[in-house]
Design an enzyme around this catalytic site. Structure first.
Site, PDB file in Angstrom:
ATOM      1  N   LYS A   1       0.217  -1.088   0.094  1.00 17.89           N
ATOM      2  CA  LYS A   1       0.338  -0.130   0.263  1.00 17.89           C
ATOM      3  C   LYS A   1       0.939   1.476   0.066  1.00 17.89           C
ATOM      4  O   LYS A   1       0.892   2.467  -0.431  1.00 17.89           O
ATOM      5  CB  LYS A   1      -0.990  -0.450   1.150  1.00 17.89           C
ATOM      6  CG  LYS A   1      -1.733  -0.805   1.086  1.00 17.89           C
ATOM      7  CD  LYS A   1      -2.904  -1.641   2.604  1.00 17.89           C
ATOM      8  CE  LYS A   1      -4.272  -2.738   2.081  1.00 17.89           C
ATOM      9  NZ  LYS A   1      -4.208  -2.748   3.397  1.00 17.89           N
TER      10      LYS A   1
ATOM     11  N   GLN B   1      -4.913  -1.014   9.407  1.00 16.03           N
ATOM     12  CA  GLN B   1      -4.680  -2.507   9.168  1.00 16.03           C
ATOM     13  C   GLN B   1      -4.999  -3.585   9.615  1.00 16.03           C
ATOM     14  O   GLN B   1      -5.470  -3.203  10.932  1.00 16.03           O
ATOM     15  CB  GLN B   1      -2.981  -2.804   8.322  1.00 16.03           C
ATOM     16  CG  GLN B   1      -2.715  -3.830   7.781  1.00 16.03           C
ATOM     17  CD  GLN B   1      -3.438  -4.265   6.453  1.00 16.03           C
ATOM     18  OE1 GLN B   1      -3.752  -3.059   5.827  1.00 16.03           O
ATOM     19  NE2 GLN B   1      -4.108  -5.193   5.766  1.00 16.03           N
TER      20      GLN B   1
ATOM     21  N   ASP C   1     -11.291   2.853   4.145  1.00 12.83           N
ATOM     22  CA  ASP C   1     -11.593   1.465   3.522  1.00 12.83           C
ATOM     23  C   ASP C   1     -12.909   1.338   3.736  1.00 12.83           C
ATOM     24  O   ASP C   1     -13.412   0.297   3.210  1.00 12.83           O
ATOM     25  CB  ASP C   1     -11.489   0.663   4.785  1.00 12.83           C
ATOM     26  CG  ASP C   1      -9.858   0.054   4.902  1.00 12.83           C
ATOM     27  OD1 ASP C   1      -9.729  -0.287   3.949  1.00 12.83           O
ATOM     28  OD2 ASP C   1      -8.866  -0.038   6.160  1.00 12.83           O
TER      29      ASP C   1
HETATM   30  N1  GUN Z   1      -7.196  -6.256   6.170  1.00 10.08           N
HETATM   31  C1  GUN Z   1      -6.946  -7.456   5.287  1.00 10.08           C
HETATM   32  N2  GUN Z   1      -7.658  -6.357   4.679  1.00 10.08           N
HETATM   33  C2  GUN Z   1      -7.872  -5.631   4.788  1.00 10.08           C
HETATM   34  C3  GUN Z   1      -8.211  -4.342   4.022  1.00 10.08           C
HETATM   35  O1  GUN Z   1      -9.459  -3.726   3.458  1.00 10.08           O
HETATM   36  N3  GUN Z   1      -8.433  -2.924   4.897  1.00 10.08           N
HETATM   37  C4  GUN Z   1      -8.111  -3.191   6.405  1.00 10.08           C
HETATM   38  N4  GUN Z   1      -7.721  -1.752   6.576  1.00 10.08           N
HETATM   39  N5  GUN Z   1      -7.216  -4.324   6.178  1.00 10.08           N
HETATM   40  C5  GUN Z   1      -7.106  -5.131   6.102  1.00 10.08           C
END
Ligand code: GUN
Length: 282
Positions: free
Chosen positions: A51, A95, A118
């Site tokens: 990311k 995350q 998100d």
């Molecule tokens: N963990 C697995 N997928 C995601 C996601 O799309 N966003 C976040 N913040 N954590 C995750």
């Protein structure tokens, strides 16, 4: 046909990079995404690195905030509150999963809805389901973009989603309803999963069980979207779909890696730019 998510994501990212350059020139500030990770879960570390790499590619500002596993919920909420209050932070991503002593929902609800890239905050979830302006979760957005690449008319098609998570299963169901699909959500308690999957024109699998979807569960010509990323003991990454046996039957299929994953990250970049634009225009 193999749907090349990596390439499609790259093209989109190039477009976004161009947009960011224009926006930065016009408004004198780059979009900014802060990414918070608690602990050192290896899969999470790897996702977070991807990311951050994408934010750099797109020309964003941002910070990776690495907090120790033992961080208290209070401390995490304090870090989020600080970022909420900063005018030059457009997006905040925490995350998941979080360590067990931290309540995920409390953390999600602490993020300012306008910075919730998100799309997990209840305000954004409600907006999605009520057809009001909202930030939509990245993986479902990426799946829709991949389906659009196949140029298949989705209207009236039967979409079967395996998995009912808040991150993927539920929001992709809503997006596919909006595309006029007939939607079935299957899950771990579903009886005769194989028979239901065989009815799917579009089969979306997001359960996190390596290669659980086998050839006998797929209709000839179906579009198969594999959201799973599972690391085997030998270190290999595989999806929730048994690619080798399903690919010859499917009309189109996403590989793992190189399918949905890169699209999720690109949609995160797009969501951050949308948050930036809304904040600039206020
Ligand atoms: N963990 C697995 N997928 C995601 C996601 O799309 N966003 C976040 N913040 N954590 C995750």
């Amino acid at each position: 046909m193999i749907i090349d998510g990596k390439q499609i994501a790259q093209q989109l990212k190039e477009e976004l990079r161009g947009q960011v350059a224009v926006l930065t020139g016009k408004y004198g500030r780059k979009p900014c995404l802060d990414v918070i990770i608690v602990g050192q879960n290896p899969a999470s570390m790897s996702y977070v690195k991807s990311k951050i790499k994408a934010t750099e590619y797109c020309g964003f500002d941002g910070e990776l905030i690495q907090l120790p596993e033992a961080t208290s919920q209070e401390e995490l909420l304090r870090v989020i509150a600080e970022r909420n209050g900063k005018d030059d932070v457009d997006g905040i991503l925490v995350q998941l999963p979080l360590p067990k002593h931290i309540d995920e929902q409390t953390v999600i609800e602490a993020i300012a809805p306008g910075k919730d890239v998100d799309g997990f905050h209840p305000s954004n979830v409600a907006g999605l389901w009520l057809n009001q302006p909202a930030i939509v979760p990245c993986t479902p957005l990426g799946i829709i973009a991949l389906l659009e690449q196949t140029h298949v008319d989705l209207g009236g098609r039967h979409a079967v989603i395996v998995g009912r998570s808040n991150i993927v299963g539920k929001p992709i169901a809503k997006l596919l309803l909006d595309k006029n699909c007939t939607v079935t959500i299957a899950h771990s308690r579903t009886k005769d999963l194989a028979a239901i999957c065989r009815k799917a024109d579009i089969l979306i699998v997001a359960v996190g069980r390596p290669r659980m979807i086998t050839a006998d569960m797929v209709k000839q010509g179906a579009i198969v979207i594999d959201v799973g990323i599972n690391r085997l003991e030998d270190g290999r990454l595989v999806g929730d779909v048994d690619f080798e046996t399903v690919a010859p039957i499917a009309g189109a299929i996403t590989p793992v890696p190189g399918g949905v994953g890169p699209m999720t990250i690109t949609m995160l970049m797009r969501n951050t730019i949308e948050c930036y634009k809304k904040r600039i225009n206020k």
